[in-house]
Design a protein around this motif. Structure first.
Motif, PDB file in Angstrom:
ATOM      1  N   PRO A 120       0.759  -1.262  -0.083  1.00 30.63           N
ATOM      2  CA  PRO A 120      -0.021   0.122  -0.129  1.00 30.63           C
ATOM      3  C   PRO A 120       0.861   1.342   0.178  1.00 30.63           C
ATOM      4  CG  PRO A 120      -0.789  -1.541   1.310  1.00 30.63           C
ATOM      5  CD  PRO A 120       0.516  -2.103   0.923  1.00 30.63           C
ATOM      6  N   ARG A 121       1.810   1.218   0.779  1.00 28.03           N
ATOM      7  CA  ARG A 121       2.681   2.596   0.939  1.00 28.03           C
ATOM      8  C   ARG A 121       3.229   2.651  -0.690  1.00 28.03           C
ATOM      9  NH1 ARG A 121       6.838   3.060   5.743  1.00 28.03           N
ATOM     10  NH2 ARG A 121       4.850   2.576   6.798  1.00 28.03           N
ATOM     11  N   ALA A 122       3.701   1.776  -1.311  1.00 26.26           N
ATOM     12  CA  ALA A 122       4.392   2.129  -2.511  1.00 26.26           C
ATOM     13  C   ALA A 122       3.355   2.771  -3.589  1.00 26.26           C
ATOM     14  CB  ALA A 122       4.692   0.598  -3.122  1.00 26.26           C
ATOM     15  N   TRP A 123       2.093   2.317  -3.432  1.00 27.51           N
ATOM     16  CA  TRP A 123       1.126   2.886  -4.363  1.00 27.51           C
ATOM     17  C   TRP A 123       1.066   4.484  -4.187  1.00 27.51           C
ATOM     18  CZ3 TRP A 123      -0.126   0.227  -8.368  1.00 27.51           C
ATOM     19  CH2 TRP A 123      -0.223  -0.909  -8.339  1.00 27.51           C
ATOM     20  N   LEU A 124       1.283   4.954  -2.900  1.00 30.32           N
ATOM     21  CA  LEU A 124       1.394   6.474  -2.637  1.00 30.32           C
ATOM     22  C   LEU A 124       2.384   7.099  -3.275  1.00 30.32           C
ATOM     23  CD1 LEU A 124       0.199   6.404   1.075  1.00 30.32           C
ATOM     24  CD2 LEU A 124      -0.895   7.119  -1.021  1.00 30.32           C
ATOM     25  N   LEU A 125       3.685   6.382  -3.081  1.00 30.93           N
ATOM     26  CA  LEU A 125       4.872   6.931  -3.677  1.00 30.93           C
ATOM     27  C   LEU A 125       4.648   7.035  -5.326  1.00 30.93           C
ATOM     28  CD1 LEU A 125       7.884   7.686  -3.996  1.00 30.93           C
ATOM     29  CD2 LEU A 125       8.427   5.239  -4.076  1.00 30.93           C
ATOM     30  N   LEU A 126       4.047   5.873  -5.976  1.00 35.11           N
ATOM     31  CA  LEU A 126       3.945   5.630  -7.414  1.00 35.11           C
ATOM     32  C   LEU A 126       3.092   6.792  -8.033  1.00 35.11           C
ATOM     33  CD1 LEU A 126       3.892   1.968  -8.195  1.00 35.11           C
ATOM     34  CD2 LEU A 126       5.790   3.745  -8.242  1.00 35.11           C
ATOM     35  N   ALA A 127       1.955   7.112  -7.096  1.00 35.94           N
ATOM     36  CA  ALA A 127       0.966   8.228  -7.386  1.00 35.94           C
ATOM     37  C   ALA A 127       1.648   9.674  -7.382  1.00 35.94           C
ATOM     38  CB  ALA A 127      -0.191   8.108  -6.358  1.00 35.94           C
ATOM     39  N   ALA A 128       2.615   9.672  -6.276  1.00 35.75           N
ATOM     40  CA  ALA A 128       3.179  11.163  -6.153  1.00 35.75           C
ATOM     41  C   ALA A 128       4.179  11.305  -7.340  1.00 35.75           C
ATOM     42  CB  ALA A 128       3.988  11.156  -4.957  1.00 35.75           C
ATOM     43  N   VAL A 129       4.936  10.268  -7.914  1.00 33.06           N
ATOM     44  CA  VAL A 129       5.628  10.264  -9.202  1.00 33.06           C
ATOM     45  C   VAL A 129       4.770  10.653 -10.296  1.00 33.06           C
ATOM     46  CG1 VAL A 129       6.999   8.890 -10.684  1.00 33.06           C
ATOM     47  CG2 VAL A 129       7.378   8.769  -8.249  1.00 33.06           C
ATOM     48  N   GLY A 130       3.664  10.199 -10.217  1.00 32.51           N
ATOM     49  CA  GLY A 130       2.764  10.275 -11.650  1.00 32.51           C
ATOM     50  C   GLY A 130       2.248  11.752 -11.430  1.00 32.51           C
ATOM     51  N   LEU A 131       1.917  12.168 -10.252  1.00 25.90           N
ATOM     52  CA  LEU A 131       1.492  13.655 -10.398  1.00 25.90           C
ATOM     53  C   LEU A 131       2.453  14.625 -10.601  1.00 25.90           C
ATOM     54  CD1 LEU A 131      -0.969  13.234  -7.160  1.00 25.90           C
ATOM     55  CD2 LEU A 131      -1.351  13.105  -9.467  1.00 25.90           C
ATOM     56  N   GLY A 132       3.614  14.380 -10.025  1.00 24.03           N
ATOM     57  CA  GLY A 132       4.876  15.233 -10.344  1.00 24.03           C
ATOM     58  C   GLY A 132       4.970  15.263 -11.739  1.00 24.03           C
ATOM     59  N   ASP A 133       5.426  14.292 -12.465  1.00 23.82           N
ATOM     60  CA  ASP A 133       5.763  14.011 -13.678  1.00 23.82           C
ATOM     61  C   ASP A 133       4.826  14.883 -14.634  1.00 23.82           C
ATOM     62  OD1 ASP A 133       7.091  13.072 -16.028  1.00 23.82           O
ATOM     63  OD2 ASP A 133       5.685  11.512 -16.190  1.00 23.82           O
ATOM     64  N   THR A 134       3.428  14.540 -14.473  1.00 21.72           N
ATOM     65  CA  THR A 134       2.278  15.174 -14.910  1.00 21.72           C
ATOM     66  C   THR A 134       2.271  16.954 -14.837  1.00 21.72           C
ATOM     67  OG1 THR A 134       0.911  13.151 -15.150  1.00 21.72           O
ATOM     68  CG2 THR A 134      -0.264  15.483 -15.453  1.00 21.72           C
ATOM     69  N   GLY A 135       2.512  17.372 -13.667  1.00 24.66           N
ATOM     70  CA  GLY A 135       2.693  18.564 -13.175  1.00 24.66           C
ATOM     71  C   GLY A 135       3.752  19.373 -13.930  1.00 24.66           C
ATOM     72  N   ALA A 136       4.793  18.557 -14.190  1.00 28.31           N
ATOM     73  CA  ALA A 136       6.187  19.092 -14.925  1.00 28.31           C
ATOM     74  C   ALA A 136       5.881  19.099 -16.377  1.00 28.31           C
ATOM     75  CB  ALA A 136       7.233  18.223 -14.653  1.00 28.31           C
ATOM     76  N   THR A 137       5.212  18.421 -16.886  1.00 33.13           N
ATOM     77  CA  THR A 137       4.896  18.278 -18.126  1.00 33.13           C
ATOM     78  C   THR A 137       3.980  19.524 -18.516  1.00 33.13           C
ATOM     79  OG1 THR A 137       4.901  15.987 -18.302  1.00 33.13           O
ATOM     80  CG2 THR A 137       3.810  17.060 -20.062  1.00 33.13           C
ATOM     81  N   ILE A 138       3.076  19.737 -17.740  1.00 28.63           N
ATOM     82  CA  ILE A 138       2.122  20.948 -17.955  1.00 28.63           C
ATOM     83  C   ILE A 138       3.034  22.358 -17.790  1.00 28.63           C
ATOM     84  CG2 ILE A 138       0.259  22.482 -16.800  1.00 28.63           C
ATOM     85  CD1 ILE A 138      -1.150  19.745 -15.914  1.00 28.63           C
ATOM     86  N   LEU A 139       3.937  22.438 -16.811  1.00 24.89           N
ATOM     87  CA  LEU A 139       4.804  23.692 -16.919  1.00 24.89           C
ATOM     88  C   LEU A 139       5.744  23.586 -17.874  1.00 24.89           C
ATOM     89  CD1 LEU A 139       5.945  23.225 -13.178  1.00 24.89           C
ATOM     90  CD2 LEU A 139       4.333  24.875 -14.146  1.00 24.89           C
ATOM     91  N   TYR A 140       6.114  22.481 -18.435  1.00 18.45           N
ATOM     92  CA  TYR A 140       6.969  22.675 -19.711  1.00 18.45           C
ATOM     93  C   TYR A 140       6.268  22.991 -20.946  1.00 18.45           C
ATOM     94  CZ  TYR A 140       9.703  21.188 -23.787  1.00 18.45           C
ATOM     95  OH  TYR A 140      10.134  20.905 -25.256  1.00 18.45           O
ATOM     96  N   GLY A 141       4.743  22.450 -21.042  1.00 15.89           N
ATOM     97  CA  GLY A 141       3.977  22.831 -22.110  1.00 15.89           C
ATOM     98  C   GLY A 141       3.619  24.403 -22.322  1.00 15.89           C
ATOM     99  N   LEU A 142       3.428  24.780 -20.784  1.00 19.02           N
ATOM    100  CA  LEU A 142       3.269  26.367 -20.943  1.00 19.02           C
ATOM    101  C   LEU A 142       4.421  27.245 -21.189  1.00 19.02           C
ATOM    102  CD1 LEU A 142       1.369  26.501 -17.349  1.00 19.02           C
ATOM    103  CD2 LEU A 142       0.436  27.021 -19.943  1.00 19.02           C
ATOM    104  N   ALA A 143       5.491  26.546 -20.901  1.00 17.77           N
ATOM    105  CA  ALA A 143       6.925  27.582 -21.088  1.00 17.77           C
ATOM    106  C   ALA A 143       7.361  27.334 -22.612  1.00 17.77           C
ATOM    107  CB  ALA A 143       8.137  26.738 -20.413  1.00 17.77           C
ATOM    108  N   SER A 144       6.859  26.113 -23.341  1.00 19.94           N
ATOM    109  CA  SER A 144       7.115  26.116 -24.791  1.00 19.94           C
ATOM    110  C   SER A 144       6.292  27.042 -25.562  1.00 19.94           C
ATOM    111  CB  SER A 144       6.930  24.518 -25.244  1.00 19.94           C
ATOM    112  OG  SER A 144       5.383  24.434 -25.379  1.00 19.94           O
ATOM    113  N   THR A 145       5.135  27.510 -25.063  1.00 20.95           N
ATOM    114  CA  THR A 145       4.401  28.569 -25.749  1.00 20.95           C
ATOM    115  C   THR A 145       4.727  29.898 -25.499  1.00 20.95           C
ATOM    116  OG1 THR A 145       2.581  28.783 -23.998  1.00 20.95           O
ATOM    117  CG2 THR A 145       2.202  26.858 -25.443  1.00 20.95           C
ATOM    118  N   ARG A 146       5.826  29.917 -24.578  1.00 17.29           N
ATOM    119  CA  ARG A 146       6.081  31.549 -24.272  1.00 17.29           C
ATOM    120  C   ARG A 146       7.458  31.897 -24.514  1.00 17.29           C
ATOM    121  NH1 ARG A 146       1.931  30.121 -21.043  1.00 17.29           N
ATOM    122  NH2 ARG A 146       0.518  31.520 -20.116  1.00 17.29           N
TER     123      ARG A 146
END
Length: 279
Positions: free
Chosen positions: A203-229
């Motif tokens: 169970p604890r590992a699922w929390l880590l993997l979820a955090a990884v996914g949220l961070g990776d996706t958040g970073a992708t959004i930031l990069y997408g915004l940067a690429s338009t500016r």
């Protein structure tokens, strides 16, 4: 300056996410790490898009995002495996050479950074490449570190992903990320089901993997915004400086000691960022 800050924010977030993924990949099958993190990221960006009411972009923009998702999953699978078998402070800098792909793409399309930015780009790339080799203790000569081959495969996948996200973001950074995850997450899930990874994650590992996914996706959004500016050739290099975070976290939490060449590469990368920002 906004594009630079967004790209650096993406790099910082990717660094934390990749460190967590590296820890997960040392304890769990890589296919499970990729599938779980990608699925968590898909859920996050779908909720954000729904809440924001973002307008659906054109088919070509969605196609670029989907292509980025496929190459991203392939790159992540190679990257997480490299983190599991190699040293984070070495594997990370190698994958940062992915910035060469969008850099060449942007230059081919007519982007022209200022002379100061061009010098910073070159210095940043040299810095991350310089950290990819470790000295052989016996004779003091350089040798390829464990996981280098996989890291180079990951770099190629990430480079294509950076280009794809940059193009897809023309229709909106949120939809670019959603189309990317919508293509990548099912592919990763099918691979995990086909491989039937063992053992199952606690169970604890699922929390880590979820955090990884949220961070990776958040970073992708930031990069997408940067690429338009800003210029793709500039923001892609800045967003690829996440190995700096990996090296620091690995040193503090895992007691990995970077070699002098790695530290020199780290300093060169930071100096490159300063030149790009000044330009």
């Amino acid at each position: 300056m906004t594009a630079i800050l967004l790209a650096l924010g993406a790099s910082l977030t990717w660094g934390f996410a990749d460190f967590g993924a590296g820890l997960g990949a040392r304890r769990l099958p890589v296919s499970l790490v990729v599938a779980a993190s990608q699925t968590a990221g898909l859920v996050l960006v779908a909720l954000v898009v729904a809440a924001a009411g973002a307008r659906i972009p054109s088919a070509p923009h969605l196609a670029w995002g989907a292509a980025a998702g496929v190459s991203g999953v392939l790159g992540l699978a190679a990257f997480y495996r490299a983190l599991a078998v190699g040293t984070m402070g070495i594997v990370g800098p190698i994958t940062a050479t992915a910035a060469i792909v969008p850099l060449c793409y942007g230059l081919a399309r007519g982007e022209r950074p200022s002379p100061l930015q061009a010098a910073g780009l070159a210095l940043a790339i040299v810095g991350v490449v310089g950290a990819s080799r470790e000295p052989a203790p016996a004779r003091g000569t350089g040798r390829l570190a464990p996981g280098v081959g996989l890291a180079l495969v990951a770099a190629a996948g990430f480079g294509c992903t950076l280009v794809g996200v940059g193009r897809a973001a023309g229709g909106g950074a949120l939809w670019a990320t959603l189309s990317m995850r919508a293509a990548g997450a099912p592919l990763a899930a099918l691979a995990a089901l086909a491989l039937r990874p063992r053992p199952a994650a606690p169970p604890r590992a699922w929390l880590l993997l979820a955090a990884v996914g949220l961070g990776d996706t958040g970073a992708t959004i930031l990069y997408g915004l940067a690429s338009t500016r800003g210029l793709l050739s500039v923001v892609s290099v800045l967003a690829s400086l996440y190995p700096v975070v990996l090296i620091v976290l690995a040193r503090i939490l895992l007691a990995e000691r970077p070699a002098r060449a790695q530290l020199a590469g780290l300093c060169a990368a930071l100096a490159g960022v300063a030149l790009i920002s000044a330009g």
